[in-house]
Structures are given as structure tokens and as C-alpha cells.
Design an enzyme around this catalytic site. Structure first.
Site, PDB file in Angstrom:
ATOM      1  N   SER A   1       0.831  -1.201   0.000  1.00 17.77           N
ATOM      2  CA  SER A   1       0.000   0.000   0.000  1.00 17.77           C
ATOM      3  C   SER A   1       0.871   1.259   0.000  1.00 17.77           C
ATOM      4  CB  SER A   1      -0.949  -0.057   1.206  1.00 17.77           C
ATOM      5  OG  SER A   1      -2.011   0.844   1.053  1.00 17.77           O
TER       6      SER A   1
ATOM      7  N   ASP B 260      -5.520  -3.502  -2.973  1.00 16.26           N
ATOM      8  CA  ASP B 260      -4.511  -3.156  -1.979  1.00 16.26           C
ATOM      9  C   ASP B 260      -3.854  -4.389  -1.355  1.00 16.26           C
ATOM     10  OD1 ASP B 260      -3.324  -2.314   0.570  1.00 16.26           O
ATOM     11  OD2 ASP B 260      -4.356  -0.415   0.242  1.00 16.26           O
TER      12      ASP B 260
END
Length: 578
Positions: free
Chosen positions: A334, A449
């Protein structure tokens, strides 16, 4: 710091017996040839024979619930004997990592050898004890390679020069030897030369003499190496197309002005790393870094996701740089993917800070809102911001080894990105579900993600035992909702919250709720990652809002202070490796 070297290469029986018995054993049984990638046997099959490895490499694999390589088998090892002697079924599968030749041993012959040759029985028992111990390890990490083959893939590839330069770099960490082709030797003589070299040196380099995988010495190098370095100065020779399986798991070195390897070539070779070295300086630095990785002295740094809290990673980089700590490997999930990617591609932390300032604070890359049919925002501005930051930089061309992770919604697997455009890896790694649309990718993947599955991907880095791993965790740990804005507007906010939610108590915005949900789902994986890290740095960023990018200076200072405290006990060891 603890040593992550693992004994996953099985001990060899032949090296533990007399020369006379070894000669007898080498003549035993019917010959079995297994091509690279083929299975010798699978778990659950009845055990009707054992095998003595005469050449090549095999790997013992547990296939469920996901594939894990427990250990490797090399020349002189015995495989399949435990289930054979217990009249049971195969407890694990065995696959050829390289083209391999084995000798079959029936149950009767194996029992006779154990009865009539006590030294063989003792060596076999020791090997079985090591096997049982290895099977008790939930997931073994790779052992550091001792025998490395440097093989040219085309006529212009400077494999001999690379071998010589790498030997010099490795010699700084213990004795290293270099063996080249000898037209007067047959395969048995090759094996004897290698055994002598392995006994006298910490590491042995084998220089492939030809770009033809069928040439005897090159074939021997491929079969006997713990790790293959495949060197090319352009397009590999066509003959390799039929022998790509023998290179799977190699490290691919692309030298000179050759273009970055095509995706099709990478897919066929299945390399564990790809290095593109454009000039002499990049080559020298790359081989020095490779030597540190091979001997377990390459420091790794892994950065967690955490929204704006991940800006604390910048302070950790500041402190490591100030202490003279050289980081060879980086990884992240991320927002950690963005910061680590910038650190892998930039010369200094100051440059990383400038890019973050421009992309996150001077402009807002995440305000291209859309009707929430697929996501809250379109993501086009974020993509353009990443393209501005990384351009056409490719992972394999960076001076440091780097990867990031994303999550496949369809297979529910972690995807590790080690090749290709950095933008194409980082964008899905930070594509928060619900905020960004999922990203369709090759192989029928749907990527989001990386923090959904693993917000602190330490294990993929630690698995190779290439050196100490530092983990920086800015995952959500507090239960408070961070309030931002002007205090005098708080009464208006309370009234608005009551209208929208039925309560005046602080409630996070939708985007922050999603981030908190992801952090909650990856709590177990973060805890597990701590077991693989040698040093954990946990900046106390509780007061930084998950989307409060303007707090970069404060988050940076928090990271700097946390790193300074954590390094007090580990700095001497890290500096000794730098």
C-alpha cells in the site's frame, strides 16, 4: 541479530561413507531420468522404492494448503526411504528442480544395504533424522547457495567476466573458488573436481563454457548448482527455448545496452530476480550487492501500509542514512509500496521527500470522485501522479532489489511484484477496495490493496535468508478517531453527524473506515511478520490521521525518533554489515 540460515539442503549419504562403499552405491539400481519441472512422485502415492540422487537437484514439496518447498536434494542424497521402510504412503511430493538422474533402490536392496553396510545405515539414519526435523518446520526458508553456476544464454554474454568479478566480491566473505570447463574431463571427473572445491571453500562458482545447454560442462553446471545466474547481452539463443525449465528459479542478469527482458521471456524462465545492468558502474554495484545477498549480509527494509501514517517511513530512511546503513533490499504494501519504491529508485532520502511533497501535499491525487458504482474515486489522478513520480522505471532496472505486494480478489492470494513497470506494481498495491476500482491484470487476476492480505510483507523477503530484515510497522493500533479541522466548527460537525448517523460522537469518514477495516483484517499477518523480522520499528503515529497528508513533517520526525530508539541495540551489528 539471529541467523536465518536454514538447513534445507538435505545431507548427502554418499559423502558420509567410505570411497569403496560410495563406488558400490553409485553403481546401484536402475537409472531414472527426471526432467526439470517433472514430478518423481506425489504425496499419497504408495511407497514401493527409494532413490539415490546421482546428479541434479530435486525439491521436496508440501502441496497443501499451499505449495511450500521444505528442502532440496542434491547429488548423494537418498529420497523416499522413510515411507519405503515404514510400508507407508508418500508424505510429501518430490519434483525435479533441474534435470536429474537417480538410481532406484527396492525395499529389499535398501534393507540389505542397511544390514550389510553399517556405515551406510548410520549415514541414512542421520539423513532421515534431518528430514524429520525439516518436516517439523512449518515453512522453511531458503538456504544460502554455496555452488553458483554462471551460464551464458547467448554467444556475446560475458559469463566468464561476471564469474571473475563475482568471485572477487565473494572472496571478501570467505574462501571462494572458480571452476571453468575442462575438455579432458568427463562427468565423473567434473563431479570429483566440484567435491574437492566444495570441501575447501565457502562458495564455488561454475562458469558455463557455452550458450548451449546440451554442452557437457554447461549441462553439469545447470544440474549441480544451488543457484543459476543466467547472463545475457541480448536475446537468448534459440536452443534455450526447449530447455527453459532448467533455468527456473534462476537470477537473470541482462548486461549492456540490451533491452529489458520481454514478459514472455520472464514467464518462460521463471527467474526469482531480474537485474538489468546498463553500464560498468551498475554492473559493479549490482555484483557487489549480489555477493552480499548470497552470503546473507544484504540488509532488507519492509514498510507497512497505513495511509498518511506511512509517511513515518521517511524518518526511518533519514535515520538509517545518517547512520551509514546501506539497505540493499526494500519492499512494501500500500503506501509502504510507494515510499519503498521511491527509496529503491532514488539516490537519497531528500529526493524521496521532494516527490512525496509534490504528489501528496502540493496536489491531491485522490479527489477525482465518481458515482460509487465501482469505487468512490476514478483513480486516474492517482495513476498520473505515480507516472510523474516513477515514469517508465522498471523494477529490474533499479539499483536496489525491490518488490511490493497486492491482493488478488479472485484467488484470495498475495501477489508479489518483482518485475515490470513500477507504476503497474504500485498502483494495485495501494488500490484500497471501495475507494479505488479493482485492477484487472494478466492471468485472470483482479488486484486490490496488498494490505488486504499482508500489510507488512516480511516473510517473502526473509524467506531467502539474504540478510537481516528490518520491519517498519505503522499499522493502525489505536482505537481512537483522529479529529482534524478547526475546533470552533465542532458544534456544527456534531449536528451534522447526528443528522447523518444518529449520533454526535466522532465517527470516521468512509475512506478512513475502509482503511481501518483493512488494517483490522491484516492484524494476524502483521503479528506473524514480526516473527520473521530481525528488528521491528513501530513509530507511534496514533495522532496522525490516515488521510492527513499535510502531517508529513510531523510523521517524518516520529519515524526518525522511533528508528533512533530501535537502532540503539542493533546499530553496531548493522554497521558491521554496511
Amino acid at each position: 541479530m539471529r541467523d536465518r540460515q536454514a538447513s534445507v539442503v538435505a545431507p548427502t549419504v554418499l559423502r558420509s561413507v567410505s570411497d569403496a562403499l560410495r563406488a558400490q552405491l553409485e553403481g546401484e539400481g536402475e537409472r531414472v531420468h527426471v526432467r526439470a519441472g517433472e514430478w518423481l512422485f506425489r504425496a499419497g502415492e504408495p511407497a514401493d522404492r527409494a532413490y539415490l540422487v546421482r546428479s541434479g537437484r530435486l525439491e521436496v514439496v508440501v502441496e497443501q494448503p499451499r505449495e511450500v518447498v521444505i528442502r532440496q536434494l542434491k547429488r548423494g542424497a537418498v529420497v523416499g526411504e522413510l515411507a519405503l521402510l515404514s510400508y507407508g504412503q508418500r508424505s510429501a511430493s518430490v519434483r525435479a528442480r533441474r534435470d536429474s538422474e537417480l538410481a532406484e533402490l527396492s525395499r529389499e536392496r535398501l534393507e540389505t544395504l542397511m544390514r550389510d553396510a553399517p556405515e551406510f545405515g548410520l549415514a541414512l539414519v542421520r539423513a532421515m533424522a534431518a528430514q524429520i526435523a525439516a518436516n517439523q518446520v512449518p515453512e522453511a526458508v531458503s538456504s544460502r547457495p554455496r555452488t553458483v553456476a554462471v551460464v551464458p544464454l547467448d554467444a556475446g554474454a560475458p559469463a566468464a567476466a561476471v564469474s571473475a568479478e563475482l568471485k572477487v566480491a565473494l572472496s571478501g566473505y570467505g574462501r571462494a573458488d572458480l571452476l571453468g570447463p575442462d575438455p579432458d574431463c568427463d562427468r565423473q571427473a567434473f563431479a570429483e573436481r566440484l567435491e574437492r572445491a566444495e570441501s575447501a571453500n565457502r562458495r564455488v562458482l561454475l562458469t558455463g563454457g557455452s550458450a548451449d545447454p546440451l554442452e557437457p560442462w554447461t549441462d553439469f553446471c545447470l544440474a549441480e548448482a544451488d543457484l543459476v545466474l543466467a547472463v545475457t547481452s541480448g536475446e537468448p539463443a534459440r536452443v534455450w527455448r526447449g530447455h527453459a525449465a532448467s533455468l527456473r528459479g534462476c537470477e537473470l542478469l541482462v548486461l549492456g545496452g540490451a533491452p529489458a527482458p520481454a514478459d514472455a521471456l520472464i514467464a518462460s524462465l521463471g527467474p526469482r530476480e531480474v537485474h538489468v545492468m546498463r553500464d560498468e558502474r551498475a554492473r559493479a554495484n549490482g555484483l557487489a550487492q549480489l555477493a552480499r545477498r548470497l552470503v546473507g549480509r544484504a540488509i532488507g527494509l519492509v514498510m507497512s501500509g497505513g495511509g498518511a501514517r506511512a509517511l513515518a517511513h521517511l524518518g526511518v530512511l533519514d535515520e538509517l542514512e545518517a547512520c551509514g546503513i546501506v539497505v540493499d533490499r526494500l519492499a512494501g504494501a500500500s503506501m509502504g509500496a510507494i515510499v519503498s519504491g521511491l527509496a529503491a529508485s532514488r539516490a537519497s532520502t531528500a529526493e524521496v521527500a521532494e516527490v512525496l511533497q509534490h504528489t501528496l501535499i502540493d496536489s491531491n491525487p485522490s479527489n477525482d470522485y465518481m458515482l460509487p458504482a465501482y469505487s468512490l474515486i476514478r483513480g486516474a489522478k492517482t495513476r498520473r501522479a505515480l507516472e510523474w513520480a516513477f515514469g517508465d522505471r522498471r523494477i529490474e532496472e533499479q539499483p536496489k532489489r525491490w518488490f511490493c505486494v497486492s491482493s488478488d480478489l479472485l484467488s484470495r492470494e498475495l501477489v508479489v511484484h518483482r518485475t515490470g513497470l513500477m507504476v503497474d506494481a504500485i498502483y494495485p498495491s495501494m488500490a484500497i477496495p471501495g475507494i479505488y476500482p479493482p485492477l484487472p491484470a494478466r492471468g485472470d487476476r483482479l488486484l486490490v490493496d496488498g494490505g488486504v492480505i499482508d500489510n507488512l510483507p516480511v516473510e517473502p523477503m526473509a524467506r531467502r535468508a539474504e540478510g537481516p530484515v528490518i520491519a517498519v510497522d505503522v499499522s493502525l493500533r489505536d482505537g481512537n478517531v483522529t479529529s482534524t479541522g478547526r475546533p470552533r466548527l465542532e458544534p456544527v460537525k456534531r449536528r451534522f453527524r447526528h443528522i447523518m448517523t444518529g449520533s454526535e460522537r466522532p465517527v470516521p469518514r468512509l475512506s478512513e473506515t475502509i482503511l481501518r477495516t483493512i488494517a483490522l483484517g491484516s492484524t494476524d499477518t502483521v503479528a506473524a511478520a514480526m516473527q520473521h523480522a530481525d528488528l521491528v520499528i513501530s513509530p507511534q503515529v496514533d495522532g496522525v490521521g490516515l488521510l492527513d497528508w499535510k502531517q508529513l513533517p510531523r510523521a517524518r520526525e516520529i519515524g526518525r525518533q522511533a528508528a533512533r530508539t530501535a537502532l540503539e541495540s542493533a546499530l553496531d551489528e548493522l554497521q558491521a554489515l554496511a
